[in-house]
Design an enzyme around this catalytic site. Structure first.
Site, mmCIF file in Angstrom:
data_model
loop_
_atom_site.group_PDB
_atom_site.id
_atom_site.type_symbol
_atom_site.label_atom_id
_atom_site.label_comp_id
_atom_site.label_asym_id
_atom_site.label_seq_id
_atom_site.Cartn_x
_atom_site.Cartn_y
_atom_site.Cartn_z
ATOM 1 N N ASP A 1 0.838 -1.204 0.000
ATOM 2 C CA ASP A 1 0.000 0.000 0.000
ATOM 3 C C ASP A 1 0.872 1.252 0.000
ATOM 4 O OD1 ASP A 1 -2.295 1.487 0.058
ATOM 5 O OD2 ASP A 1 -2.780 1.095 2.153
ATOM 6 N N GLY A 2 0.341 2.310 -0.594
ATOM 7 C CA GLY A 2 1.018 3.605 -0.527
ATOM 8 C C GLY A 2 1.775 3.997 -1.788
ATOM 9 N N THR B 1 -10.322 -7.371 -5.805
ATOM 10 C CA THR B 1 -11.600 -7.351 -6.523
ATOM 11 C C THR B 1 -12.224 -5.947 -6.466
ATOM 12 O OG1 THR B 1 -12.549 -8.267 -4.480
ATOM 13 C CG2 THR B 1 -12.217 -9.800 -6.289
ATOM 14 N N ASN C 1 -10.302 -3.137 -6.696
ATOM 15 C CA ASN C 1 -9.452 -2.200 -7.444
ATOM 16 C C ASN C 1 -9.996 -1.851 -8.841
ATOM 17 O OD1 ASN C 1 -6.304 -3.415 -6.039
ATOM 18 N ND2 ASN C 1 -7.540 -1.634 -5.453
ATOM 19 N N TRP C 2 -11.032 -2.586 -9.298
ATOM 20 C CA TRP C 2 -11.646 -2.249 -10.599
ATOM 21 C C TRP C 2 -12.298 -0.876 -10.556
ATOM 22 C CZ3 TRP C 2 -10.088 -5.231 -14.389
ATOM 23 C CH2 TRP C 2 -9.776 -6.565 -14.134
ATOM 24 N N ARG D 1 -10.895 1.798 -9.761
ATOM 25 C CA ARG D 1 -9.882 2.831 -10.068
ATOM 26 C C ARG D 1 -10.052 3.340 -11.505
ATOM 27 N NH1 ARG D 1 -4.605 2.137 -6.632
ATOM 28 N NH2 ARG D 1 -5.676 1.473 -4.747
ATOM 29 N N ARG E 1 1.563 -4.895 6.281
ATOM 30 C CA ARG E 1 0.940 -3.848 5.456
ATOM 31 C C ARG E 1 1.775 -2.587 5.536
ATOM 32 N NH1 ARG E 1 -5.250 -2.722 4.132
ATOM 33 N NH2 ARG E 1 -4.939 -0.924 2.766
ATOM 34 N N ARG F 1 -5.548 -2.150 8.146
ATOM 35 C CA ARG F 1 -6.738 -2.903 7.709
ATOM 36 C C ARG F 1 -6.302 -4.130 6.944
ATOM 37 N NH1 ARG F 1 -8.005 2.197 6.084
ATOM 38 N NH2 ARG F 1 -7.147 1.823 4.023
ATOM 39 N N GLU G 1 0.278 -13.173 12.442
ATOM 40 C CA GLU G 1 0.704 -11.951 13.130
ATOM 41 C C GLU G 1 0.517 -10.800 12.144
ATOM 42 O OE1 GLU G 1 1.784 -11.650 16.266
ATOM 43 O OE2 GLU G 1 1.461 -13.793 16.540
HETATM 44 C C1 FPP Z 1 -1.680 0.091 -3.427
HETATM 45 O O1 FPP Z 1 -1.210 1.398 -3.456
HETATM 46 C C2 FPP Z 1 -1.121 -0.647 -4.520
HETATM 47 C C3 FPP Z 1 -1.828 -1.317 -5.467
HETATM 48 C C4 FPP Z 1 -3.290 -1.377 -5.501
HETATM 49 C C5 FPP Z 1 -1.159 -2.010 -6.565
HETATM 50 C C6 FPP Z 1 0.058 -2.797 -6.213
HETATM 51 C C7 FPP Z 1 0.753 -3.065 -7.453
HETATM 52 C C8 FPP Z 1 2.084 -3.068 -7.674
HETATM 53 C C9 FPP Z 1 3.109 -2.929 -6.655
HETATM 54 C C10 FPP Z 1 2.598 -3.172 -9.084
HETATM 55 C C11 FPP Z 1 2.063 -4.227 -9.984
HETATM 56 C C12 FPP Z 1 2.204 -5.598 -9.487
HETATM 57 C C13 FPP Z 1 2.911 -6.606 -10.036
HETATM 58 C C14 FPP Z 1 2.776 -7.957 -9.484
HETATM 59 C C15 FPP Z 1 3.842 -6.435 -11.154
HETATM 60 P P1 FPP Z 1 -2.243 2.585 -3.729
HETATM 61 O O2 FPP Z 1 -2.208 2.886 -5.183
HETATM 62 O O3 FPP Z 1 -3.571 2.222 -3.193
HETATM 63 O O4 FPP Z 1 -1.576 3.725 -2.910
HETATM 64 P P2 FPP Z 1 -2.314 4.949 -2.200
HETATM 65 O O5 FPP Z 1 -3.170 4.355 -1.096
HETATM 66 O O6 FPP Z 1 -1.177 5.753 -1.660
HETATM 67 O O7 FPP Z 1 -3.092 5.663 -3.246
#
Ligand code: FPP
Length: 234
Positions: free
Chosen positions: A16-17, A62, A64-65, A67, A178, A184, A197
């Protein structure tokens, strides 16, 4: 830290992040995901060095669609490139590769690249690299229940349900990490997380490096895992 580090058999990461990492640098969100892939590679190297048996990454949920379409397209393009360049290299190193989630909804060229990797890695016996794509914990449980109902049984036991999860037969995560300070589970490995853990790191995912990995192992080593028992058992 004094003493031996305990190494988890299975470590799972909620990455995340990426977006906030990019925003802080006035870069597009995609740049954050690109750096996120670099961090993912660093964590694979660290897991290998530490002797972890299985590592799981939550790459696309599921949910993330929801976005923007161009971010979704960029993410799946990155997944394809990652498969072609890096997973292919990991296959040569003998890693077992798996993807958990409903891959049928992914772009065809991404799915083709993933299937190619799966077929090349099918006889490997090394560290398991598991990538969650179009994955949701509730979705996984429903999928498992429906698989069982298809067999016509009227009662389900714990082992059967466990075996029908995407991770059937594999160890549950000992630790779920995380990044970015959020605390979360976000629909991640709901079934498998029963005794995991939880470690929350304030740094954004693209900043994950050997130092943070070491910090995770130190924190994990200090945890007293009792599994409902009264004594320390590991
Ligand atoms: C969360 O950060 C990250 C994701 C939803 C995508 C994770 C994907 C990758 C690291 C790259 C692609 C993966 C592979 C396997 C090549 P966020 O975008 O929600 O960050 P934010 O909360 O700061 O907006």
């Amino acid at each position: 830290m004094q003493g031996e580090l305990k190494i988890p058999r299975h470590i799972a990461f909620i990455m995340d992040g990426n977006g906030r990492w990019a925003k802080k640098r006035l870069l597009p969100r995609k740049a954050g995901h690109r750096e996120g892939v670099v961090a993912l590679k660093r964590m694979i190297e660290e897991c290998e060095k530490a002797g972890v048996e299985m590592v799981t990454f939550y790459a696309f949920s599921t949910e993330n669609w929801k976005r923007p379409q161009d971010e979704i397209d960029a993410l799946f393009k990155m997944v394809k490139e990652f498969a072609d360049k890096h997973l292919a290299e990991y296959v040569k190193r003998g890693y077992r590769i798996m993807f958990m989630g409903d891959l049928t909804k992914l772009p065809k060229e991404t799915v083709d690249a993933l299937r190619k990797i799966l077929s090349e890695a099918k006889d490997n016996t090394g560290m398991i690299v598991n990538i969650a794509l179009n994955y949701g914990g509730r979705d996984e449980i429903l999928h498992a229940v429906n698989r069982i109902l298809d067999t016509g049984v009227r009662e389900v036991d714990m082992q059967t349900l466990s075996d029908c999860m995407y991770t059937g037969g594999l160890p549950d995560p000992d630790v779920i990490v995380r990044s970015s300070g959020e605390k979360r589970l976000s629909n991640f490995m709901l079934w498998q997380a029963a005794y995991a853990e939880f470690i929350f790191i304030d740094d954004y995912w693209p900043d994950f490096d050997a130092k943070i990995f070491r910090q995770i192992l130190e924190e994990y080593s200090q945890r007293d895992r009792r599994y409902g028992n009264v004594r320390r058992i590991n």
